[in-house]
Structure formats: structure tokens, C-alpha cells
Scaffold this motif. Structure first.
Motif, PDB file in Angstrom:
ATOM      1  N   GLY A   1       0.779  -1.231   0.000  1.00 40.51           N
ATOM      2  CA  GLY A   1       0.000   0.000   0.000  1.00 40.51           C
ATOM      3  C   GLY A   1       0.806   1.273   0.000  1.00 40.51           C
ATOM      4  O   GLY A   1       1.698   1.482  -0.832  1.00 40.51           O
ATOM      5  N   GLY A   2       0.497   2.156   0.972  1.00 42.29           N
ATOM      6  CA  GLY A   2       1.071   3.494   1.016  1.00 42.29           C
ATOM      7  C   GLY A   2       2.587   3.549   0.955  1.00 42.29           C
ATOM      8  O   GLY A   2       3.146   4.371   0.214  1.00 42.29           O
ATOM      9  N   PRO A   3       3.311   2.707   1.730  1.00 41.19           N
ATOM     10  CA  PRO A   3       4.774   2.765   1.658  1.00 41.19           C
ATOM     11  C   PRO A   3       5.327   2.488   0.265  1.00 41.19           C
ATOM     12  O   PRO A   3       6.285   3.140  -0.168  1.00 41.19           O
ATOM     13  N   THR A   4       4.721   1.525  -0.441  1.00 40.92           N
ATOM     14  CA  THR A   4       5.178   1.249  -1.802  1.00 40.92           C
ATOM     15  C   THR A   4       4.866   2.415  -2.727  1.00 40.92           C
ATOM     16  O   THR A   4       5.696   2.837  -3.541  1.00 40.92           O
ATOM     17  N   GLU A   5       3.651   2.960  -2.607  1.00 40.18           N
ATOM     18  CA  GLU A   5       3.273   4.105  -3.433  1.00 40.18           C
ATOM     19  C   GLU A   5       4.195   5.290  -3.180  1.00 40.18           C
ATOM     20  O   GLU A   5       4.598   5.993  -4.119  1.00 40.18           O
ATOM     21  N   SER A   6       4.536   5.518  -1.917  1.00 39.57           N
ATOM     22  CA  SER A   6       5.405   6.657  -1.609  1.00 39.57           C
ATOM     23  C   SER A   6       6.813   6.422  -2.142  1.00 39.57           C
ATOM     24  O   SER A   6       7.458   7.357  -2.627  1.00 39.57           O
ATOM     25  N   LEU A   7       7.296   5.180  -2.074  1.00 34.42           N
ATOM     26  CA  LEU A   7       8.614   4.892  -2.630  1.00 34.42           C
ATOM     27  C   LEU A   7       8.647   5.178  -4.127  1.00 34.42           C
ATOM     28  O   LEU A   7       9.596   5.779  -4.634  1.00 34.42           O
ATOM     29  N   ILE A   8       7.592   4.752  -4.839  1.00 37.48           N
ATOM     30  CA  ILE A   8       7.513   5.032  -6.271  1.00 37.48           C
ATOM     31  C   ILE A   8       7.545   6.541  -6.508  1.00 37.48           C
ATOM     32  O   ILE A   8       8.250   7.039  -7.393  1.00 37.48           O
ATOM     33  N   GLY A   9       6.800   7.273  -5.695  1.00 35.63           N
ATOM     34  CA  GLY A   9       6.784   8.725  -5.837  1.00 35.63           C
ATOM     35  C   GLY A   9       8.141   9.345  -5.608  1.00 35.63           C
ATOM     36  O   GLY A   9       8.584  10.220  -6.366  1.00 35.63           O
ATOM     37  N   TYR A  10       8.831   8.896  -4.562  1.00 34.86           N
ATOM     38  CA  TYR A  10      10.170   9.428  -4.295  1.00 34.86           C
ATOM     39  C   TYR A  10      11.123   9.107  -5.437  1.00 34.86           C
ATOM     40  O   TYR A  10      11.954   9.945  -5.831  1.00 34.86           O
TER      41      TYR A  10
ATOM     42  N   ASP B   1       6.173  -7.310 -10.097  1.00 37.99           N
ATOM     43  CA  ASP B   1       7.431  -6.968 -10.761  1.00 37.99           C
ATOM     44  C   ASP B   1       7.153  -6.173 -12.033  1.00 37.99           C
ATOM     45  O   ASP B   1       7.758  -5.114 -12.282  1.00 37.99           O
ATOM     46  N   THR B   2       6.201  -6.658 -12.832  1.00 37.93           N
ATOM     47  CA  THR B   2       5.845  -5.959 -14.073  1.00 37.93           C
ATOM     48  C   THR B   2       5.310  -4.573 -13.775  1.00 37.93           C
ATOM     49  O   THR B   2       5.684  -3.578 -14.425  1.00 37.93           O
ATOM     50  N   TRP B   3       4.442  -4.491 -12.787  1.00 39.30           N
ATOM     51  CA  TRP B   3       3.829  -3.207 -12.414  1.00 39.30           C
ATOM     52  C   TRP B   3       4.894  -2.208 -11.958  1.00 39.30           C
ATOM     53  O   TRP B   3       4.877  -1.037 -12.362  1.00 39.30           O
ATOM     54  N   LEU B   4       5.841  -2.653 -11.135  1.00 38.16           N
ATOM     55  CA  LEU B   4       6.888  -1.761 -10.642  1.00 38.16           C
ATOM     56  C   LEU B   4       7.758  -1.239 -11.783  1.00 38.16           C
ATOM     57  O   LEU B   4       8.111  -0.052 -11.816  1.00 38.16           O
ATOM     58  N   HIS B   5       8.079  -2.107 -12.723  1.00 35.48           N
ATOM     59  CA  HIS B   5       8.875  -1.657 -13.867  1.00 35.48           C
ATOM     60  C   HIS B   5       8.098  -0.678 -14.745  1.00 35.48           C
ATOM     61  O   HIS B   5       8.696   0.217 -15.361  1.00 35.48           O
ATOM     62  N   GLU B   6       6.783  -0.836 -14.801  1.00 38.68           N
ATOM     63  CA  GLU B   6       5.967   0.131 -15.543  1.00 38.68           C
ATOM     64  C   GLU B   6       5.961   1.486 -14.837  1.00 38.68           C
ATOM     65  O   GLU B   6       6.005   2.539 -15.494  1.00 38.68           O
ATOM     66  N   GLN B   7       5.899   1.458 -13.517  1.00 41.83           N
ATOM     67  CA  GLN B   7       5.871   2.704 -12.747  1.00 41.83           C
ATOM     68  C   GLN B   7       7.225   3.413 -12.782  1.00 41.83           C
ATOM     69  O   GLN B   7       7.285   4.649 -12.802  1.00 41.83           O
ATOM     70  N   LEU B   8       8.301   2.624 -12.769  1.00 42.02           N
ATOM     71  CA  LEU B   8       9.658   3.192 -12.691  1.00 42.02           C
ATOM     72  C   LEU B   8      10.536   2.572 -13.776  1.00 42.02           C
ATOM     73  O   LEU B   8      11.461   1.790 -13.491  1.00 42.02           O
ATOM     74  N   PRO B   9      10.289   2.913 -15.034  1.00 46.62           N
ATOM     75  CA  PRO B   9      11.053   2.282 -16.119  1.00 46.62           C
ATOM     76  C   PRO B   9      12.540   2.624 -16.100  1.00 46.62           C
ATOM     77  O   PRO B   9      13.354   1.882 -16.671  1.00 46.62           O
ATOM     78  N   ASP B  10      12.920   3.725 -15.442  1.00 50.33           N
ATOM     79  CA  ASP B  10      14.322   4.137 -15.425  1.00 50.33           C
ATOM     80  C   ASP B  10      15.078   3.648 -14.197  1.00 50.33           C
ATOM     81  O   ASP B  10      16.285   3.904 -14.070  1.00 50.33           O
ATOM     82  N   ALA B  11      14.370   2.973 -13.275  1.00 46.62           N
ATOM     83  CA  ALA B  11      15.035   2.504 -12.062  1.00 46.62           C
ATOM     84  C   ALA B  11      15.601   1.101 -12.266  1.00 46.62           C
ATOM     85  O   ALA B  11      15.106   0.332 -13.088  1.00 46.62           O
ATOM     86  N   ALA B  12      16.633   0.776 -11.497  1.00 46.84           N
ATOM     87  CA  ALA B  12      17.187  -0.577 -11.486  1.00 46.84           C
ATOM     88  C   ALA B  12      16.659  -1.288 -10.241  1.00 46.84           C
ATOM     89  O   ALA B  12      16.743  -0.750  -9.132  1.00 46.84           O
ATOM     90  N   PHE B  13      16.085  -2.465 -10.429  1.00 44.42           N
ATOM     91  CA  PHE B  13      15.540  -3.225  -9.309  1.00 44.42           C
ATOM     92  C   PHE B  13      16.453  -4.397  -8.975  1.00 44.42           C
ATOM     93  O   PHE B  13      16.956  -5.090  -9.865  1.00 44.42           O
ATOM     94  N   HIS B  14      16.642  -4.618  -7.671  1.00 46.52           N
ATOM     95  CA  HIS B  14      17.433  -5.735  -7.186  1.00 46.52           C
ATOM     96  C   HIS B  14      16.550  -6.496  -6.189  1.00 46.52           C
ATOM     97  O   HIS B  14      16.323  -6.019  -5.069  1.00 46.52           O
TER      98      HIS B  14
END
Length: 381
Positions: A9-18, A41-54
Motif C-alpha cells: 500500500g502506502g509505503p510502496t506508493e510513496s517509494l515510487i513517488g520518491y 514486478d511488471t507493475w513496478l517496472h511500468e511505474q519506474l522504467p528508469d530505475a534498477a531493481f534488485h
């Protein structure tokens, strides 16, 4: 982050925003967290296409998740980064990551997630208090900076006798949605109060339901929409409260709302209510303000200063049922005030919480941290 799933929820949404805000300042963003489902995983990459995920395998549940692979990776790779920004306390993923960043001599910023409040500490078990004393307190003392989301959160944390003042920053999560003036002709044809958040005792939903009879006595055609989900036993308690007070005709449980349905309830409601016992930020309040809804909130919602500064609603005493009822009645009766907030709310959200504005605040915090680290390095040479 201890968890970046959508369900968090909110913590994930705020991280995406930051992360989006950081990208407006050309900051490279890497996100390290326990693994998520393939759909998340797919959703996060759509939200942050320029970020690197580990992502790393984890074991355990809730706050007791461990991710040894993440810690090993951070120990090896920490010096690749200018800053390590750790989100959360009271969990091994965040706590040990902070200690690793500090041990590797990389400027480490810690965001407590509101967990340093009096209310949160009052709910902690003896084991959690011991955990904080042994692990989190020392990391907070040694962190390069502590990141709070509101001034109220920082002020409340000061009671812990940890020197935050000269190495703390207030950077709110950005508002990533649209903030648009609503069409008042689309409002529901009956006075309508919207509660939209997780159904949890902390949110004081029981208190809201218990005062609703007072509102209906004054406005017999008023309706309360309760949007959100939670633990089955607690949700049943809420339904029982409605039945006990004979409120079935005026209270509707909408369940979790998203997409078009969420837009509809925000568009049609007259006002928004959140009389929480404690709210470390209040993303739902920001959503309501962005939709032009006046809000009725408790003083424990840490966005209260924003609400008061822009006159976007009423702040009530969560312990006083008469005050909550009076606040709801006042807003429902004030047609001119609701029209004013319909204009002022979206504008205030755009001015204060835009992704670009928060990006500027983030880079200011990081540059200050790096400047301090450089000066300390110089003193040691």
C-alpha cells in the motif's frame, strides 16, 4: 525497502513517488527489496522504467522477514552509491541494511515510516521495544540523516533523546495523480461522507460509525460510504456496529475501490472523514484534497498542518464523539465552503506536493548529506 509489493500500500506508493521525484533531478535510482510476484514486478517496472531493481529471496512474514541475499549484495555494492536511503524501522531488512550502509561508510539516510510516534510505541510489544533499543536506536544515532515526511513527525520523534535537529529533513511523498477542480453538478444528490482507507482499529472507523447516528439525526438523508478492506474479524465488527445502531440504510460498505470506482466516489462525495488515532502522513487525505473534497480529520493525522494552512476542512478531537459529529455536520451544511475547497484543494496539492517540487527537496537533502560527509572526510585527513 522491507516490502515493495502492491499490497504493502502506502509505503510502496510513496517509494515510487520518491523515485520518480529523484529522476526529475537526474538522480540514478536503484531499489533493493525482497522479491515480489511476477505481476508486481511488471507493475513496478511500468511505474519506474528508469530505475534498477534488485530483488532477493526472503523468509518469514510481516515485520519478521529476512533477506540474506540483499544484505550480502549491499555489503559488496554499497560503495557504488553516493547515498543509501533506507525506508522503515522495526524490521530486519531495513535495520541491517542501515547498519551495513553505515559500516561501509556510505552516507545513510533513514526514513522511519512514522514508527517513532507515541501511538506506535504504545502498541509495541516488549520484544519490539527491545529490538529498537538494541538495533534501530544506534542506527538512527549514526545515520547521516533522518528523513521525516511531516514536521509533526519530526517534532514527535524529538522526545526520544536522539539528536535529529541538525541532521534531519522533512520531505513529503509527492502526489502523483491528477489534482483537478471537481464539477459540483456531479455530486451525489444526498449529503455524502466518504471514508476511504484501510479498515483497521488505528483508523478509528468504529468511532466514526458510532457518531454517525448523531449526523443522521440532523441530516436524515445523509449517507456514509466506507471504502476499504481489512481483517475479516474487524470488518465484521464494523458491520455489527452498523446493525446495533440501526444505521443500515445510511451506511454502505464499498470494499476496496480502485480505478473508475475510486474516481467515482471521490467525484460524488461531499466530504471526506478520517478520525484516526494516528496517521504518520495521510495519503488518503491528500487524495481527498486533490479531488477538491473538504476533510474532517483528527489532530493525529500528520497532514493537519497542511489542512489548516490552506483551510481545507476541520480538525477534530478523535476522543470526542460530539466534536467529530459537529465537524461532519458543519462541512455538510457549508455549501459555500465546499465550493471554495473544490478550487483551493487541488491547487494546494499541486503547489506543495508535485513530483518536481519533491524532487528539489530530495536533492537538497542528499546534497546536504554529501556535503557533510565530505567535510568530515576532510577533517580526518
Amino acid at each position: 525497502m522491507p516490502n515493495v509489493s502492491r499490497a504493502f500500500g502506502g509505503p510502496t506508493e510513496s517509494l515510487i513517488g520518491y523515485a520518480q521525484a529523484a529522476r526529475t533531478q537526474d538522480i540514478d535510482v536503484h531499489v533493493a527489496a525482497p522479491a515480489v510476484s511476477s505481476s508486481d514486478d511488471t507493475w513496478l517496472h511500468e511505474q519506474l522504467p528508469d530505475a534498477a531493481f534488485h530483488f532477493f529471496a526472503s523468509m518469514g512474514q510481516h515485520a519478521y522477514v529476512v533477506a540474506p541475499g540483499l544484505w550480502s549484495w549491499l555489503w559488496r555494492e554499497a560503495n557504488r552509491f553516493d547515498v543509501v536511503h533506507v525506508h522503515g524501522l522495526f524490521n530486519p531488512v531495513s535495520t541491517l541494511s542501515a547498519h551495513i550502509g553505515i559500516a561501509r561508510d556510505v552516507p545513510t539516510v533513514m526514513r522511519p515510516f512514522g514508527t517513532l510516534s507515541r501511538y506506535t510505541f504504545s502498541r509495541r510489544s516488549a520484544l519490539k521495544r527491545l529490538y529498537f533499543a538494541l538495533l534501530d536506536r544506534s542506527a538512527l544515532r549514526r545515520a547521516a540523516a533522518v528523513h521525516f515526511t511531516t514536521e509533526a513527525e519530526r517534532e514527535e520523534a524529538n522526545r526520544l533523546s536522539i539528536n535529529f535537529e541538525d541532521r534531519s529533513a522533512v520531505v513529503p511523498p509527492p502526489w502523483r495523480g491528477e489534482a483537478m477542480t471537481p464539477d459540483m453538478e456531479e455530486k451525489a444528490d444526498r449529503p455524502t461522507v466518504l471514508y476511504m482507507s484501510r479498515l483497521h482499529p488505528k483508523k478509528n472507523v468504529q468511532g466514526l460509525l458510532q457518531v454517525w447516528a448523531q449526523v443522521v439525526a440532523d441530516r436524515p438523508n445523509a449517507q456514509l460510504w466506507v471504502a476499504g478492506d481489512g481483517d475479516d474479524d474487524y470488518v465484521q465488527q464494523l458491520h455489527d456496529t452498523v446493525a446495533t445502531h440501526g444505521l443500515g440504510d445510511s451506511v454502505s460498505f464499498l470494499g476496496f475501490v480502485s480505478g473508475n470506482e475510486k474516481e467515482r466516489v471521490l467525484r460524488e462525495a461531499w466530504t471526506f472523514a478520517l478520525p484516526s488515532h494516528q496517521e504518520n502522513f495521510g495519503v488518503a487525505v491528500l487524495e481527498a484534497a486533490a479531488a477538491g473534497l473538504p476533510v474532517v480529520i483528527s489532530g493525529e493525522v500528520q497532514l493537519r498542518s497542511f489542512v489548516e494552512a490552506h483551510d481545507l476542512g476541520v480538525v477534530v478531537d478523535r476522543k470526542d464523539p460530539a466534536a467529530i459529529a459537529a465537524g461532519l455536520r458543519a462541512v455538510l451544511s457549508d455549501d459555500a465552503g465546499r465550493r471554495r475547497v473544490a478550487e483551493a484543494g487541488p491547487a494546494a496539492v499541486r503547489d506543495t506536493f508535485s513530483v518536481a517540487r519533491v524532487g528539489e527537496q530530495l536533492v537538497e537533502m542528499y546534497e546536504r548529506v554529501l556535503s557533510t560527509a565530505s567535510s568530515h572526510d576532510g577533517c580526518g585527513d
